[in-house]
Design a protein around this motif. Structure first.
Motif, PDB file in Angstrom:
ATOM      1  N   PRO A 181       3.928   3.363  -5.561  1.00  0.00           N
ATOM      2  CA  PRO A 181       3.359   3.741  -6.860  1.00  0.00           C
ATOM      3  C   PRO A 181       3.476   2.614  -7.887  1.00  0.00           C
ATOM      4  N   TYR A 197      10.966   2.416  -2.925  1.00  0.00           N
ATOM      5  CA  TYR A 197       9.751   2.948  -2.296  1.00  0.00           C
ATOM      6  C   TYR A 197       9.347   2.048  -1.147  1.00  0.00           C
ATOM      7  N   ASN A 231       6.558   1.145   1.907  1.00  0.00           N
ATOM      8  CA  ASN A 231       5.100   1.226   1.890  1.00  0.00           C
ATOM      9  C   ASN A 231       4.621   2.446   2.672  1.00  0.00           C
ATOM     10  N   ILE A 232       3.330   2.642   2.689  1.00  0.00           N
ATOM     11  CA  ILE A 232       2.743   3.852   3.264  1.00  0.00           C
ATOM     12  C   ILE A 232       3.092   4.035   4.741  1.00  0.00           C
ATOM     13  N   ASN A 233       3.352   2.953   5.455  1.00  0.00           N
ATOM     14  CA  ASN A 233       3.671   3.023   6.882  1.00  0.00           C
ATOM     15  C   ASN A 233       5.167   3.150   7.155  1.00  0.00           C
ATOM     16  N   LYS A 234       5.987   3.245   6.092  1.00  0.00           N
ATOM     17  CA  LYS A 234       7.456   3.289   6.244  1.00  0.00           C
ATOM     18  C   LYS A 234       7.940   2.092   7.062  1.00  0.00           C
ATOM     19  N   GLN A 271       0.846  -1.201   0.000  1.00  0.00           N
ATOM     20  CA  GLN A 271       0.000   0.000   0.000  1.00  0.00           C
ATOM     21  C   GLN A 271       0.880   1.248   0.000  1.00  0.00           C
ATOM     22  N   GLY A 272       0.572   2.180  -0.889  1.00  0.00           N
ATOM     23  CA  GLY A 272       1.315   3.425  -0.977  1.00  0.00           C
ATOM     24  C   GLY A 272       2.474   3.399  -1.958  1.00  0.00           C
ATOM     25  N   ARG A 291       2.933  -3.033  -8.431  1.00  0.00           N
ATOM     26  CA  ARG A 291       3.337  -2.263  -7.253  1.00  0.00           C
ATOM     27  C   ARG A 291       4.624  -2.870  -6.714  1.00  0.00           C
TER      28      ARG A 291
END
Length: 112
Positions: free
Chosen positions: A56, A89, A91-94, A53-54, A71
């Motif tokens: 690109p 990259y 994810n959205i939560n690092k 998630q998050g 992804r």
């Protein structure tokens, strides 16, 4: 499918798409996160363990030659200067950075 297998597949699929481009370059052998070095497969596996998630979409060519957006925690950009064409990259939560600092390097847990 195992997370490590997916991480390996992402690199393969990115390579499939770009390998004939004159600006293609293999990914770096090691990637530094915080104070530690990891391979692309190790970092990709950690990211995928907590989900993509998050991250690109990344253009790739699968095992059958079909161009897809996946992804992947790794993206290749031939328009960048040599040595800067690969980008990581989290994810959205690092998640990767937190795991490496908090658990691998034994720092204090990150407050969310």
């Amino acid at each position: 499918m195992k997370k490590k297998d997916n991480a390996e597949r992402f690199i393969k699929w990115i390579r499939n798409l770009w390998k004939d481009d004159p600006k293609w370059e293999e990914p770096p052998e090691k990637w530094k996160i915080s104070l530690s070095d990891f391979t692309l497969i190790e970092l990709g596996t950690i990211v995928l363990y907590n989900g993509a998630q998050g991250i690109p979409p990344c253009p790739s060519k699968d095992d059958y030659g079909v161009i897809k957006n996946i992804r992947s925690p790794w993206q290749f950009d031939p328009s960048k200067p040599s040595g800067q064409r690969w980008k990581f990259y989290d994810n959205i939560n690092k998640y990767t950075e937190k795991v490496i600092k908090d658990e691998w390097e034994h720092e204090q847990p990150t407050v969310e």
